[in-house]
Design a protein around this motif. Structure first.
Motif, PDB file in Angstrom:
ATOM      1  N   ILE A   4     -24.423  -9.449 -68.302  1.00  0.00           N
ATOM      2  CA  ILE A   4     -23.829 -11.071 -66.785  1.00  0.00           C
ATOM      3  C   ILE A   4     -23.208  -9.928 -65.931  1.00  0.00           C
ATOM      4  CG2 ILE A   4     -21.406 -11.147 -67.736  1.00  0.00           C
ATOM      5  CD1 ILE A   4     -21.374 -13.975 -67.261  1.00  0.00           C
ATOM      6  N   ASP A   5     -22.949  -8.970 -65.841  1.00  0.00           N
ATOM      7  CA  ASP A   5     -22.105  -7.816 -64.703  1.00  0.00           C
ATOM      8  C   ASP A   5     -23.485  -7.174 -64.413  1.00  0.00           C
ATOM      9  OD1 ASP A   5     -21.268  -6.116 -63.053  1.00  0.00           O
ATOM     10  OD2 ASP A   5     -19.977  -5.750 -64.327  1.00  0.00           O
ATOM     11  N   ARG A   6     -24.551  -7.525 -63.647  1.00  0.00           N
ATOM     12  CA  ARG A   6     -25.302  -6.723 -62.862  1.00  0.00           C
ATOM     13  C   ARG A   6     -25.180  -5.235 -62.963  1.00  0.00           C
ATOM     14  NH1 ARG A   6     -27.611 -10.117 -64.648  1.00  0.00           N
ATOM     15  NH2 ARG A   6     -29.238 -12.288 -63.631  1.00  0.00           N
ATOM     16  N   ASN A   7     -23.977  -4.805 -62.217  1.00  0.00           N
ATOM     17  CA  ASN A   7     -23.896  -3.205 -61.382  1.00  0.00           C
ATOM     18  C   ASN A   7     -23.683  -3.080 -63.397  1.00  0.00           C
ATOM     19  OD1 ASN A   7     -23.406  -4.148 -58.658  1.00  0.00           O
ATOM     20  ND2 ASN A   7     -21.625  -4.673 -59.167  1.00  0.00           N
ATOM     21  N   LYS A   8     -23.667  -3.424 -63.442  1.00  0.00           N
ATOM     22  CA  LYS A   8     -23.666  -2.542 -65.222  1.00  0.00           C
ATOM     23  C   LYS A   8     -24.540  -2.791 -66.473  1.00  0.00           C
ATOM     24  CE  LYS A   8     -20.544   0.089 -64.196  1.00  0.00           C
ATOM     25  NZ  LYS A   8     -20.090   1.218 -63.112  1.00  0.00           N
ATOM     26  N   ASP A   9     -25.294  -3.877 -66.381  1.00  0.00           N
ATOM     27  CA  ASP A   9     -26.282  -3.981 -66.987  1.00  0.00           C
ATOM     28  C   ASP A   9     -26.966  -3.201 -67.761  1.00  0.00           C
ATOM     29  OD1 ASP A   9     -28.702  -5.784 -67.960  1.00  0.00           O
ATOM     30  OD2 ASP A   9     -29.551  -5.585 -66.706  1.00  0.00           O
TER      31      ASP A   9
ATOM     32  N   THR B 245     -17.348  -9.155 -67.609  1.00  0.00           N
ATOM     33  CA  THR B 245     -17.677  -8.036 -66.767  1.00  0.00           C
ATOM     34  C   THR B 245     -17.149  -6.236 -66.418  1.00  0.00           C
ATOM     35  OG1 THR B 245     -15.884  -8.947 -64.643  1.00  0.00           O
ATOM     36  CG2 THR B 245     -18.265  -9.962 -64.854  1.00  0.00           C
ATOM     37  N   LYS B 246     -17.175  -6.060 -65.815  1.00  0.00           N
ATOM     38  CA  LYS B 246     -16.420  -4.788 -66.114  1.00  0.00           C
ATOM     39  C   LYS B 246     -14.580  -4.906 -65.847  1.00  0.00           C
ATOM     40  CE  LYS B 246     -15.874  -0.216 -67.367  1.00  0.00           C
ATOM     41  NZ  LYS B 246     -16.540   0.402 -66.612  1.00  0.00           N
TER      42      LYS B 246
ATOM     43  N   GLN C  63     -13.537  -7.253 -66.383  1.00  0.00           N
ATOM     44  CA  GLN C  63     -12.954  -7.867 -67.636  1.00  0.00           C
ATOM     45  C   GLN C  63     -12.328  -7.536 -68.397  1.00  0.00           C
ATOM     46  OE1 GLN C  63     -15.831 -11.360 -67.454  1.00  0.00           O
ATOM     47  NE2 GLN C  63     -14.327 -12.688 -67.044  1.00  0.00           N
ATOM     48  N   THR C  64     -13.480  -6.047 -69.248  1.00  0.00           N
ATOM     49  CA  THR C  64     -13.026  -6.105 -70.124  1.00  0.00           C
ATOM     50  C   THR C  64     -12.215  -4.393 -69.464  1.00  0.00           C
ATOM     51  OG1 THR C  64     -15.850  -5.061 -70.086  1.00  0.00           O
ATOM     52  CG2 THR C  64     -14.547  -3.791 -71.205  1.00  0.00           C
TER      53      THR C  64
END
Length: 231
Positions: free
Chosen positions: A6-11, A35-36, A38-39
């Motif tokens: 869901i987090d395109r920057n960390k996919d 997302t990062k 939220q993590t």
């Protein structure tokens, strides 16, 4: 089924195309729907010591960014496997010519494994204009340079293809494809050529298609498969 995070920057789906169906069936991705940020919030509650740890942007096992040192040490200690047997080369990363598309020698490089398609900096050339690595010829230890437009390509051939579909498609597939991690997937047609080999035709020309790197196929959020760029 493998889907994009869901987090395109960390996919990480681009790096997971080689996983088999059996491996996927036994694998969990617990933060794929987070997302990062939220993590990190969860980590602050459960493991505050690592919650603020900086993101890693380099190759994790080369701590000092000494890529050239690592490659020289690794190749010196790992003989090349040839048809005639193992060939030990004292220094396989050795200087060679930099040429233009007509074969004119423009300079000398430090060793072709130290360069990549699309590279502009570090060539040591006074060409009077920006030039880029447009081809690497390992057999002759030659680097070919050209203009930025020489890097554009609307198709590629990939082999070692692994499909995540129930069966490998027998006919062309319309979807999206990407040739590097930090890139949006772009519309493409993937056509099987022979078992394990496909031709990928992009709707828009792509810059710096690089043999040896991965190309990954998508249908929206779902990973269809991927392969290694051959040409």
């Amino acid at each position: 089924v493998l889907k994009r995070g869901i987090d395109r920057n960390k996919d990480q789906s681009y790096a997971l195309w080689e996983m088999t169906q059996d491996e996927l069936a036994r694998t969990a991705f617990p933060v794929g729907m987070l997302t990062k940020a939220q993590t990190r919030e969860i980590a602050e509650r459960l493991a505050p010591r690592v919650a603020g740890k900086k993101d890693s942007y380099e190759i994790c096992f080369i701590q000092d960014r000494g890529h050239e040192r690592f490659l020289r040490e690794w190749t010196a200690n790992n003989p090349v496997n040839t048809e005639a047997g193992l060939l030990a080369i004292e220094d396989p990363i050795r200087p060679g010519p930099i040429v233009d598309s007509d074969g004119h020698i423009l300079g000398e490089h430090r060793g072709h494994p130290l360069y990549t398609i699309g590279q502009r900096k570090g060539l040591g050339l006074a060409a009077g204009r920006p030039v880029y690595v447009v081809d690497i010829l390992p057999d002759t230890n030659t680097i070919v340079v050209g203009d930025d437009e020489d890097l554009l390509s609307d198709r590629l051939i990939a082999d070692g293809v692994n499909w995540h579909t129930a069966e490998a498609p027998a006919e062309q597939v319309r979807g999206q494809a990407k040739i590097r991690y930090r890139q949006e997937a772009t519309p493409a047609v993937i056509t099987p050529c022979e078992p394990g080999v496909v031709r990928v035709e992009f709707e828009y020309p792509q810059r710096a298609v690089t043999p040896g790197q991965s190309v990954v196929f998508y249908d929206g959020e779902t990973v269809l498969g991927g392969g290694i760029i051959r040409e």
